[in-house]
Scaffold this active site. Sequence first.
Site, PDB file in Angstrom:
ATOM      1  N   THR A 143       0.836  -1.203   0.000  1.00  0.00           N
ATOM      2  CA  THR A 143       0.000   0.000   0.000  1.00  0.00           C
ATOM      3  C   THR A 143       0.868   1.251   0.000  1.00  0.00           C
ATOM      4  OG1 THR A 143      -1.723  -1.204   1.188  1.00  0.00           O
ATOM      5  CG2 THR A 143      -1.871   1.193   1.187  1.00  0.00           C
ATOM      6  N   ASP A 144       1.921   1.255   0.803  1.00  0.00           N
ATOM      7  CA  ASP A 144       2.877   2.364   0.773  1.00  0.00           C
ATOM      8  C   ASP A 144       3.484   2.515  -0.618  1.00  0.00           C
ATOM      9  OD1 ASP A 144       2.580   3.126   3.386  1.00  0.00           O
ATOM     10  OD2 ASP A 144       4.422   2.186   4.103  1.00  0.00           O
ATOM     11  N   LEU A 145       3.922   1.394  -1.187  1.00  0.00           N
ATOM     12  CA  LEU A 145       4.574   1.439  -2.490  1.00  0.00           C
ATOM     13  C   LEU A 145       3.623   1.915  -3.576  1.00  0.00           C
ATOM     14  CD1 LEU A 145       6.601  -1.887  -2.229  1.00  0.00           C
ATOM     15  CD2 LEU A 145       7.523   0.440  -2.141  1.00  0.00           C
TER      16      LEU A 145
END
Length: 377
Positions: A143-145
């Site tokens: 999700t961060d990426l």
Amino acid sequence: MILDSYKNVTFLFSGVGDDTRAWGPPFVGTESIYFLSVNRNKKSIAVNMKNPKGAKIIRELAAVSDVFVENYVPGKLAEMGLGYEDINKIAPHIVYCSITGYGQTGPVFQRAGYDSVAAAVSGLMHITGPEDGDPVRPGVAMTDLATGLYTYGAIMAGLLQRYKTGKGLHIDCNLLSSQVACLTHIAANYLNCKMEGKRWGTAHGSIVPYQAFKTKDGYLVVGAGNDQQFVTVCKILNLLEVSKDSRYKTNKLRVQNRKELIEILSTRFSEKMTTKWLELFEGSGVPYGPINSMQQVFSDPQVLHNGLIMEMDHPTVGKIAVPGPAVRYSEFNASKPKPPPLIGQHTVEVLKGALGYEDKAIEELLGTGAVVQHEVK
């Protein structure tokens, strides 16, 4: 964080800098491997934004920059006079990008955003894990990426828009929206057919076979995306009678009869070593590959050929290695990567180079604590 128009500059405002500097073990010396893995090619200026002189530096840097990126809880920077409306007044050309957990407004917009929480709330964990098991967090912060990649594309689009209009804009990127957008066909299945998402392990809800199979000594992922590929898989497995079975003639039928088919294929895959199956599938046109460990990944001939190991010299810990670039360009070669910065490592350099500060003014700022310079020995 502000991305300068000609340098990547990270502005670290807390006493200890980015939280990921403390995420370990493992560490190399005192440096977190996690931090070292994701912050190359940046420069760091440590600024105390609560000091009026420090906040003034941020505004001055914004005035000579193209992009301003921040990931504070909505409203926090505005309290310091550094929100979008504040920066837009002095830098109307700025592409100002805010990265948050949930967005700039809404019922929960002021909650802190972390990858795992966003993965849970967005439904990613609900559809990840063994079919009959518990929800699972993906092995890396997807999700961060994904949010970072969406942010990158949004900033590029913002710069093109500014090129056409001469005006900057505010971009709202957040973990929740990014991950919900990444649900793709799972979301569409629900929105159009009210079909609830479920966990399939390594398998696919709409394609059979398309999953990992246990071999005699490991695992092999095989995908038959069309009926001809399924026939080829059956030939390789010496299961021609299965390819002719009326229950498995089309993908729709294979999905409907998934359990029986997978049992047949799994039994056959378990009879040979992974290397033998790799030999048999080579040149078949069927997508396939082993599930590799990290050691296997970074000794894989194609990984090595693609230059996916990059080394750089860090000022305090010596040589470090990181994954190489995912994208290559035909018209220019990327320069040798620079190591992630120490906190405030480039404070003086940025103040001089970007803002033209004289030594006396810099000494005064250092003396008042408005900025911090990390001396590399």
